[in-house]
Design an enzyme around this catalytic site. Structure first.
Site, PDB file in Angstrom:
ATOM      1  N   SER A 167      28.785  14.880 -34.563  1.00  0.00           N
ATOM      2  CA  SER A 167      27.441  15.178 -34.088  1.00  0.00           C
ATOM      3  C   SER A 167      27.393  16.349 -33.096  1.00  0.00           C
ATOM      4  O   SER A 167      27.812  17.454 -33.419  1.00  0.00           O
ATOM      5  CB  SER A 167      26.882  13.889 -33.486  1.00  0.00           C
ATOM      6  OG  SER A 167      25.551  14.036 -33.102  1.00  0.00           O
ATOM      7  N   ARG A 214      26.137   5.918 -15.931  1.00  0.00           N
ATOM      8  CA  ARG A 214      24.978   6.808 -15.881  1.00  0.00           C
ATOM      9  C   ARG A 214      23.907   6.179 -15.005  1.00  0.00           C
ATOM     10  O   ARG A 214      23.672   4.969 -15.069  1.00  0.00           O
ATOM     11  CB  ARG A 214      24.419   7.032 -17.277  1.00  0.00           C
ATOM     12  CG  ARG A 214      25.397   7.704 -18.204  1.00  0.00           C
ATOM     13  CD  ARG A 214      24.703   8.305 -19.411  1.00  0.00           C
ATOM     14  NE  ARG A 214      25.623   8.491 -20.512  1.00  0.00           N
ATOM     15  CZ  ARG A 214      26.558   9.446 -20.554  1.00  0.00           C
ATOM     16  NH1 ARG A 214      26.692  10.298 -19.552  1.00  0.00           N
ATOM     17  NH2 ARG A 214      27.366   9.540 -21.588  1.00  0.00           N
ATOM     18  N   ALA A 225      15.048   8.925 -26.207  1.00  0.00           N
ATOM     19  CA  ALA A 225      14.562  10.133 -25.543  1.00  0.00           C
ATOM     20  C   ALA A 225      15.333  11.370 -26.013  1.00  0.00           C
ATOM     21  O   ALA A 225      14.789  12.468 -26.076  1.00  0.00           O
ATOM     22  CB  ALA A 225      14.679   9.970 -24.033  1.00  0.00           C
ATOM     23  N   GLY A 244      28.409   4.166 -23.145  1.00  0.00           N
ATOM     24  CA  GLY A 244      29.114   3.593 -24.287  1.00  0.00           C
ATOM     25  C   GLY A 244      30.022   4.618 -24.939  1.00  0.00           C
ATOM     26  O   GLY A 244      30.782   4.297 -25.846  1.00  0.00           O
ATOM     27  N   THR A 245      29.939   5.870 -24.535  1.00  0.00           N
ATOM     28  CA  THR A 245      30.699   6.929 -25.198  1.00  0.00           C
ATOM     29  C   THR A 245      31.658   7.675 -24.274  1.00  0.00           C
ATOM     30  O   THR A 245      32.466   8.456 -24.734  1.00  0.00           O
ATOM     31  CB  THR A 245      29.742   7.973 -25.819  1.00  0.00           C
ATOM     32  OG1 THR A 245      29.002   8.581 -24.752  1.00  0.00           O
ATOM     33  CG2 THR A 245      28.774   7.344 -26.799  1.00  0.00           C
ATOM     34  N   ASP A 277      20.648  18.772 -33.820  1.00  0.00           N
ATOM     35  CA  ASP A 277      22.019  18.701 -33.304  1.00  0.00           C
ATOM     36  C   ASP A 277      23.000  18.994 -34.447  1.00  0.00           C
ATOM     37  O   ASP A 277      22.590  19.343 -35.559  1.00  0.00           O
ATOM     38  CB  ASP A 277      22.292  17.358 -32.613  1.00  0.00           C
ATOM     39  CG  ASP A 277      22.382  16.203 -33.587  1.00  0.00           C
ATOM     40  OD1 ASP A 277      21.887  16.346 -34.725  1.00  0.00           O
ATOM     41  OD2 ASP A 277      22.946  15.156 -33.232  1.00  0.00           O
TER      42      ASP A 277
HETATM   43  C1  16G Z   1      25.533   7.331 -29.149  1.00  0.00           C
HETATM   44  C2  16G Z   1      24.311   6.838 -29.862  1.00  0.00           C
HETATM   45  C3  16G Z   1      23.081   7.448 -29.242  1.00  0.00           C
HETATM   46  C4  16G Z   1      23.046   7.131 -27.760  1.00  0.00           C
HETATM   47  C5  16G Z   1      24.302   7.585 -27.093  1.00  0.00           C
HETATM   48  C6  16G Z   1      24.348   7.096 -25.659  1.00  0.00           C
HETATM   49  C7  16G Z   1      24.006   6.323 -32.216  1.00  0.00           C
HETATM   50  C8  16G Z   1      24.088   6.841 -33.613  1.00  0.00           C
HETATM   51  N1  16G Z   1      24.346   7.192 -31.276  1.00  0.00           N
HETATM   52  O1  16G Z   1      25.695   8.708 -29.332  1.00  0.00           O
HETATM   53  O2  16G Z   1      21.986   6.918 -29.893  1.00  0.00           O
HETATM   54  O3  16G Z   1      21.950   7.739 -27.146  1.00  0.00           O
HETATM   55  O4  16G Z   1      25.418   7.036 -27.766  1.00  0.00           O
HETATM   56  O5  16G Z   1      25.538   7.481 -25.062  1.00  0.00           O
HETATM   57  O6  16G Z   1      23.659   5.178 -31.971  1.00  0.00           O
HETATM   58  P1  16G Z   1      26.027   6.822 -23.696  1.00  0.00           P
HETATM   59  O7  16G Z   1      26.230   5.347 -23.945  1.00  0.00           O
HETATM   60  O8  16G Z   1      27.262   7.569 -23.369  1.00  0.00           O
HETATM   61  O9  16G Z   1      24.936   7.062 -22.687  1.00  0.00           O
HETATM   62 ZN    ZN Z   2      23.820  13.656 -34.295  1.00  0.00          ZN
END
Ligand code: 16G
Ligand code: ZN
Length: 537
Positions: A66, A514, A381, A508-509, A284
């Site tokens: 992505s 945050r 958002a 989550g990533t 994106d």
């Molecule tokens: C992932 C999610 C996205 C979300 C982001 C939050 C999908 C396909 N993608 O990229 O929707 O906004 O995580 O990231 O579900 P964070 O947990 O690091 O804030």
């Molecule tokens: Zn994407």
């Protein structure tokens, strides 16, 4: 079993440092591409199990990272109706991928089959695609080797946007049935969207030129291809200028452009030079997120993000439902996350009079709740989202007998929107066409759209923490349940400001926390965010 072991030896898994494991997260497995070959092989095995679990229905696999930098890649599984992989299977994916040896891999593979009553000799089918990252080649080779080893039929669709792969998965599984989702080809996707766009416009003209920043990703060539399928009468007024569509230099992917850049930096891509007043949007890297914006000679940069797209769609669709005389039978709901600007929530609930639900971050959560409405509008958002129409809503729209020309018009527009809007997942190209239809119907510029309500000033900060996992949330991530006392401290800060709201959650990533805050003024929002950040630090 020997076949799988032999194939797996060609695509070994990279050992992670002690204490780390591969994890199927909100966007599948996503990390540096050089760690992913063995992972992708193992995902191939799981996809074939998943297909057999669904009696041979087709499963999709998308290779993309992505909006991440070019050195990353990722792999995720798409369920038969084009939805994200079911949550229980995310755990199976994590287990299978973390097998310590090829022996253990085969053992776990067989164990999953036994536990889920999967007959390994039954037919299985997987389709896959990838974005423009050069590492994608090697990964899909590993994927194909797994599918061969697991006696699984497959189709390699090569370069696709993520939503196109979701479309193809659903189209394959509904082919020849009354709920056919469209022709099973990339061309089928373009034809469906082009016809629906022309029909939804209903002779309205799109004013001015739309500049589309494609993040130098797969959306560029795919959007250019789509435009060829538009009927002549639409081509004559729908003027699209595609920019940042260089897919030949991998290093420029998502670099200073794209929807994630625009949303997080809150400014237009520096290149091409922004033209004051021009209507712009950004996709994106895999074309599932969309952000609109323009450069205002007076107000500088103005952005219309996922919350704006959501409220625009909800307002237009609820007017159509009323004009179609369907208000009794079709309930519309809007789904947001805690990151939605409070002003958008107030606008939707009070001005539009629609129910608003809040879910944890991650598309699968929003999608799920949106399915509980007859028409469910959901957007994060960050610009990822879509509108879901239930089977009953579609039937009501298609079967209602109009009593007046206005009612007929509304029903036909709704019917076209059902086809125009991707029902499987957020789709930047489809969402962009929806926005263009709505602006044309309303005769609005981006400025008119931005006038519907005023965003509350807000601030998002990323906080480095020793262990993000101690931050546990409740109430759709709006409150912390752990660590003890943290929420009370946040509440105490929030009370000091007017119209304020703040929350903290573990990403989550990324390995970080945050913090989001909004308040009546920009300086108050900044101050509140910093105070809350200090609490979680
Ligand atoms: C992932 C999610 C996205 C979300 C982001 C939050 C999908 C396909 N993608 O990229 O929707 O906004 O995580 O990231 O579900 P964070 O947990 O690091 O804030
Ligand atoms: Zn994407």
């Amino acid at each position: 079993n020997e076949k799988i072991i032999a194939a797996s030896q060609k695509h070994p898994i990279v050992r992670l440092p002690e204490g780390q494991v591969y994890k199927y997260g909100t966007a599948g497995f996503r990390m540096r591409a050089d760690l992913l070959e063995g992972v992708t092989f193992r995902v191939g095995l799981l996809a074939s199990l998943r297909s057999r679990k669904h009696n041979g229905q087709t499963i999709g696999v998308m290779v993309t990272a992505s909006h991440n930098p070019p050195v990353d890649n990722g792999v995720k599984i798409v369920d038969p109706m084009g939805e994200m992989l079911e949550q229980d299977w995310e755990t199976l994916a994590t287990d299978l991928v973390n097998s310590a040896s090829d022996q253990e891999l085969v053992e776990r593979y067989n164990n999953i089959a036994a536990a889920h009553k999967i007959d390994l000799r039954s037919p299985a089918k997987v389709i896959y695609g990838r974005d423009t990252r050069p590492s994608g080649h090697k990964l899909v080779t590993a994927l194909a080797d797994a599918l061969v080893a697991a006696d699984t039929e497959y189709v390699d669709y090569k370069l696709l946007t993520t939503p196109q792969l979701h479309y193809l998965t659903r189209a394959t599984n509904t082919e020849g049935t009354p709920s056919s989702y469209g022709k099973v080809s990339e061309v089928g996707y373009y034809e469906k969207l082009a016809a629906a766009f022309a029909k939804a416009l209903r002779n309205k003209k799109v004013e001015g030129t739309l500049t589309v920043d494609c993040a130098n990703g797969v959306g560029g060539p795919k959007l250019a291809e789509f435009l060829k399928y538009l009927p002549q009468e639409v081509k004559s007024h729908f003027s699209v200028k595609i920019v940042n569509d260089d897919v030949l230099r991998p290093e420029v992917l998502n670099l200073e452009c794209g929807a994630d850049f625009v949303k997080t930096k809150q400014r237009a891509p520096p290149s091409p030079k922004p033209v004051p007043g021009a209507r712009c949007c950004s996709l994106d890297g895999d074309a599932d997120r969309l952000i609109y914006y323009w450069h205002d000679p007076d107000a500088n940069f103005v952005m219309l993000d996922g919350d704006r797209i959501s409220s625009l769609a909800a307002s237009f669709i609820s007017d159509l439902v009323r004009d179609a005389n369907l208000s009794e039978e079709v309930r519309i709901g809007v789904v947001q996350t805690a990151y939605a600007n409070g002003a958008s929530t107030t606008y939707i609930a009070e001005h539009l009079g629609l129910p608003v639900a809040c879910t944890p971050t991650g598309v699968k959560h929003l999608h799920h709740v949106a399915q509980s409405y007859d028409i469910g509008v959901y957007f994060e958002a960050n610009g990822h989202g879509t509108v879901l129409f239930s089977t009953e809503a579609i039937r009501a729209i298609r079967e209602k007998q109009p009593q007046s020309p206005a009612q007929k018009d509304a029903l036909e527009t709704l019917s076209a929107l059902v086809d125009l809007i991707n029902q499987t997942v957020g789709d930047a190209i489809s969402d962009m066409l929806m926005v263009e239809v709505i602006l044309a119907h309303k005769g609005w510029t981006l400025r008119d759209w931005a006038m519907t309500y005023q965003d509350l000033p807000n601030r998002l900060v990323r906080v480095e923490v020793a262990d993000k996992d101690i931050f546990q949330t409740t109430d759709a991530e709006r409150r912390l349940s752990h660590p003890e006392g943290a929420q009370a401290a946040i509440d105490q800060e929030v009370r000091k400001y007017t119209n304020a709201r703040a929350f903290a959650r573990a990403s989550g990533t990324e390995n970080a926390c945050r913090v989001y805050a909004e308040a009546a003024t920009r300086s108050e929002a900044n101050e509140l965010a910093e105070r809350v950040a200090r609490i979680v630090q």
